[in-house]
Write an enzyme that holds these catalytic residues in place. Structure first.
Site, short mmCIF file in Angstrom:
data_model
loop_
_atom_site.label_atom_id
_atom_site.label_comp_id
_atom_site.label_asym_id
_atom_site.label_seq_id
_atom_site.Cartn_x
_atom_site.Cartn_y
_atom_site.Cartn_z
CD GLU A 287 -3.01 -0.88 0.23
OE1 GLU A 287 -3.24 0.28 -0.17
OE2 GLU A 287 -3.63 -1.88 -0.19
CB THR B 213 -0.19 -4.98 2.42
OG1 THR B 213 -1.40 -5.63 2.04
CG2 THR B 213 0.71 -4.92 1.18
CD GLU C 180 6.88 9.11 1.58
OE1 GLU C 180 6.05 9.19 2.49
OE2 GLU C 180 6.58 9.14 0.37
CE LYS D 10 8.00 0.42 1.25
NZ LYS D 10 7.74 -0.68 0.29
CE LYS E 209 0.93 7.13 -4.16
NZ LYS E 209 1.54 5.99 -4.77
P1 NAD Z 1 1.40 1.26 -6.41
O1 NAD Z 1 0.43 1.56 -5.31
O2 NAD Z 1 1.21 1.90 -7.73
O3 NAD Z 1 1.44 -0.33 -6.67
C1 NAD Z 1 1.41 -1.26 -5.64
C2 NAD Z 1 1.06 -2.61 -6.24
O4 NAD Z 1 1.08 -3.58 -5.17
C3 NAD Z 1 -0.35 -2.67 -6.85
O5 NAD Z 1 -0.29 -3.31 -8.11
C4 NAD Z 1 -1.16 -3.48 -5.86
O6 NAD Z 1 -2.22 -4.22 -6.46
C5 NAD Z 1 -0.09 -4.39 -5.27
N1 NAD Z 1 -0.44 -4.88 -3.92
C6 NAD Z 1 -0.87 -4.12 -2.88
N2 NAD Z 1 -1.13 -4.92 -1.82
C7 NAD Z 1 -0.84 -6.20 -2.20
C8 NAD Z 1 -0.88 -7.46 -1.55
N3 NAD Z 1 -1.31 -7.58 -0.29
N4 NAD Z 1 -0.51 -8.55 -2.24
C9 NAD Z 1 -0.08 -8.46 -3.55
N5 NAD Z 1 -0.03 -7.30 -4.21
C10 NAD Z 1 -0.40 -6.17 -3.54
O7 NAD Z 1 2.81 1.59 -5.80
P2 NAD Z 1 4.14 2.12 -6.52
O8 NAD Z 1 4.11 3.59 -6.51
O9 NAD Z 1 4.33 1.38 -7.77
O10 NAD Z 1 5.24 1.66 -5.46
C11 NAD Z 1 5.85 0.36 -5.53
C12 NAD Z 1 6.83 0.22 -4.39
O11 NAD Z 1 7.83 1.24 -4.48
C13 NAD Z 1 6.20 0.34 -3.01
O12 NAD Z 1 6.79 -0.62 -2.17
C14 NAD Z 1 6.57 1.75 -2.57
O13 NAD Z 1 6.67 1.82 -1.16
C15 NAD Z 1 7.91 1.93 -3.24
N6 NAD Z 1 8.26 3.33 -3.56
C16 NAD Z 1 7.39 4.12 -4.27
C17 NAD Z 1 7.76 5.43 -4.59
C18 NAD Z 1 6.85 6.33 -5.39
O14 NAD Z 1 7.17 7.51 -5.58
N7 NAD Z 1 5.74 5.83 -5.92
C19 NAD Z 1 9.02 5.93 -4.20
C20 NAD Z 1 9.89 5.06 -3.48
C21 NAD Z 1 9.49 3.78 -3.18
P1 TYD Z 2 2.37 12.33 -2.95
O1 TYD Z 2 2.37 12.23 -4.43
O2 TYD Z 2 1.19 11.81 -2.19
O3 TYD Z 2 3.73 11.65 -2.44
P2 TYD Z 2 4.40 11.63 -0.96
O4 TYD Z 2 3.40 12.03 0.04
O5 TYD Z 2 4.76 10.20 -0.84
O6 TYD Z 2 5.57 12.56 -1.05
O7 TYD Z 2 2.55 13.86 -2.56
C1 TYD Z 2 3.66 14.61 -2.97
C2 TYD Z 2 3.57 15.97 -2.29
O8 TYD Z 2 2.42 16.65 -2.79
C3 TYD Z 2 3.38 15.89 -0.79
O9 TYD Z 2 4.08 16.96 -0.19
C4 TYD Z 2 1.89 16.07 -0.60
C5 TYD Z 2 1.52 17.00 -1.73
N1 TYD Z 2 0.14 16.85 -2.26
C6 TYD Z 2 -0.70 17.97 -2.35
O10 TYD Z 2 -0.31 19.10 -1.99
N2 TYD Z 2 -1.95 17.79 -2.84
C7 TYD Z 2 -2.42 16.58 -3.23
O11 TYD Z 2 -3.60 16.48 -3.66
C8 TYD Z 2 -1.54 15.45 -3.16
C9 TYD Z 2 -2.02 14.09 -3.59
C10 TYD Z 2 -0.27 15.64 -2.67
#
Ligand code: NAD
Ligand code: TYD
Length: 352
Positions: free
Chosen positions: A85, A101, A142, A169, A204
């Site tokens: 998540e 999760t 984070e 995390k 996001k």
């Molecule tokens: P996302 O939310 O887009 O994708 C998460 C995926 O995990 C989804 O496909 C979901 O169906 C699956 N999932 C969730 N719970 C599950 C469960 N119980 N069993 C099996 N599958 C499950 O997330 P993302 O942005 O692609 O991030 C992927 C990873 O990278 C995460 O671990 C996140 O913490 C890490 N991460 C993300 C960012 C970012 O900016 N998005 C930055 C650094 C690290």
């Molecule tokens: P986000 O994409 O949720 O990533 P993270 O919280 O993991 O950094 O948010 C990025 C930044 O944008 C964070 O400072 C929160 C801000 N934000 C807004 O100001 N408005 C919004 O609607 C969202 C989703 C995020």
């Protein structure tokens, strides 16, 4: 033939990783294990459907028996663990699923990998594993908490997570560390800054703002909009993960970042400008509880040890990303229905 198990491969980063990994490693068998939560979308992987060495399994990583069966079915050599998540705002309203999760799911994977890979599974003192196995845990900056106006997170920065997401995390990171220290499991951890790029779910910041601009809706910015994030293109992140997978040290932690700090307000104005929309669409809304002020990564370890540097220049990457969303309105429209509308309405009820 080597087999890589990718968890969360139907999400944003996981699906980008699978497509990119396939281009570089045509002979690997790729197993995508994903439970398809609201964030999982098989449309992200349409290009893989004709790939004979790609297999999707709808499995929840918390389901120990189902995960064990997968390991019985295939000889898994490597795991890249994305499933989680991942949205901070959801962790504030519904923290429990983040713990089950992100923490317990990770523990199921660690345990199963250990049992299947250990050469003497019944000997608790044995630290010998099948040759060539590896578990890469994908984590986030984070876990380090929030920075003031200067300084950077290094791999030695103390863990000080502020949101339930970050705490879950960090807990997973500590379990990964413990499985290395106690059992000698061959693990590696990456901690990356905020990603942007194609196929990101429009909850996001960047895809939400692009979508709202296109839908001529207000753009909700939390608090004063002066929070800083360090943005990295998803393909640079995926490349770094692949490098850590192949060449990183077991037990090692690698920070990954873009050297690209922007305030939220600055970033949203850039998106508005690129889309030719007025700044009057911005609406400052009540701040996120516990909102981290600034993230910034010191990525010198991965640069020095593995020779990684980001390829994308942000100005180009953001333009390409906006163009991608413009060209993939179908993909967006399929997402922003029912459950998304309910989420948006509950989350942004104060937005005009
Ligand atoms: P996302 O939310 O887009 O994708 C998460 C995926 O995990 C989804 O496909 C979901 O169906 C699956 N999932 C969730 N719970 C599950 C469960 N119980 N069993 C099996 N599958 C499950 O997330 P993302 O942005 O692609 O991030 C992927 C990873 O990278 C995460 O671990 C996140 O913490 C890490 N991460 C993300 C960012 C970012 O900016 N998005 C930055 C650094 C690290
Ligand atoms: P986000 O994409 O949720 O990533 P993270 O919280 O993991 O950094 O948010 C990025 C930044 O944008 C964070 O400072 C929160 C801000 N934000 C807004 O100001 N408005 C919004 O609607 C969202 C989703 C995020």
């Amino acid at each position: 033939m080597r087999t890589i198990l990718v968890t969360g491969g139907a999400g944003f980063i996981g699906s980008n990783f699978i497509r990119q990994f396939r281009e570089k490693h045509p002979t690997y068998r790729i197993l995508n294990v994903d439970s398809l939560t609201y964030a999982g979308n098989l449309e992200n992987l349409e290009l893989m459907q004709t790939d004979a060495l790609y297999h999707f399994h709808k499995v929840d990583i918390r389901d120990r028996e189902a995960v064990r069966q997968l390991f019985d079915m295939y000889e898994v050599d490597e795991i890249v663990h994305f499933a989680a998540e991942s949205h901070v705002d959801r962790s504030i309203t519904e923290p429990e699923v983040f713990l089950t999760t992100n923490v317990l799911g990770t523990q199921v994977l660690l345990d199963t990998a250990m049992r299947q890979w250990k050469l003497e599974p019944n000997d608790k003192h044995s630290r010998r594993y099948r040759e060539g196995v590896c578990f890469v845990h994908v984590s986030t900056d984070e876990v380090y908490g929030s920075l003031g106006s200067d300084g950077y997170f290094t791999e030695e920065s103390p863990l000080a997570p502020n949101s339930p997401y970050a705490a879950s995390k960090a807990s997973a990171d500590l379990l990964v560390r413990a499985y290395h220290e106690t059992f000698g499991l061959p693990v590696k951890t990456t901690r990356c800054s905020n990603n942007y790029g194609p196929y990101q779910f429009p909850e996001k910041l960047i895809p939400l703002m692009i979508y709202n601009c296109l839908a001529e809706k207000k753009l909700p910015i939390y608090g004063d909009g002066q929070q800083v994030r360090d943005w990295l293109h998803v393909s640079d992140h995926c490349e770094a993960i692949d490098l850590v997978r192949s060449s990183g040290t077991f037990g090692g932690v690698y920070n990954i970042g873009g050297h690209n700090e922007k305030t939220n307000l600055e970033l949203v104005k850039l998106i508005l400008h690129k889309l030719g929309r007025p700044e009057a669409l911005i609406q400052l809304v009540q701040d996120r509880p516990g909102h981290d002020r600034r993230y910034a990564i010191d990525a010198s370890k991965i640069e020095r040890e593995l020779g990684w540097t980001p390829r994308y220049r942000f100005e180009f990457g953001i333009e390409e990303t906006i163009d991608w969303y413009l060209a993939h309105s179908d993909w967006v429209e399929h997402i922003v229905t029912g459950a998304y509308q309910t989420y948006y309405h509950d989350m942004y009820s104060s937005v005009e």
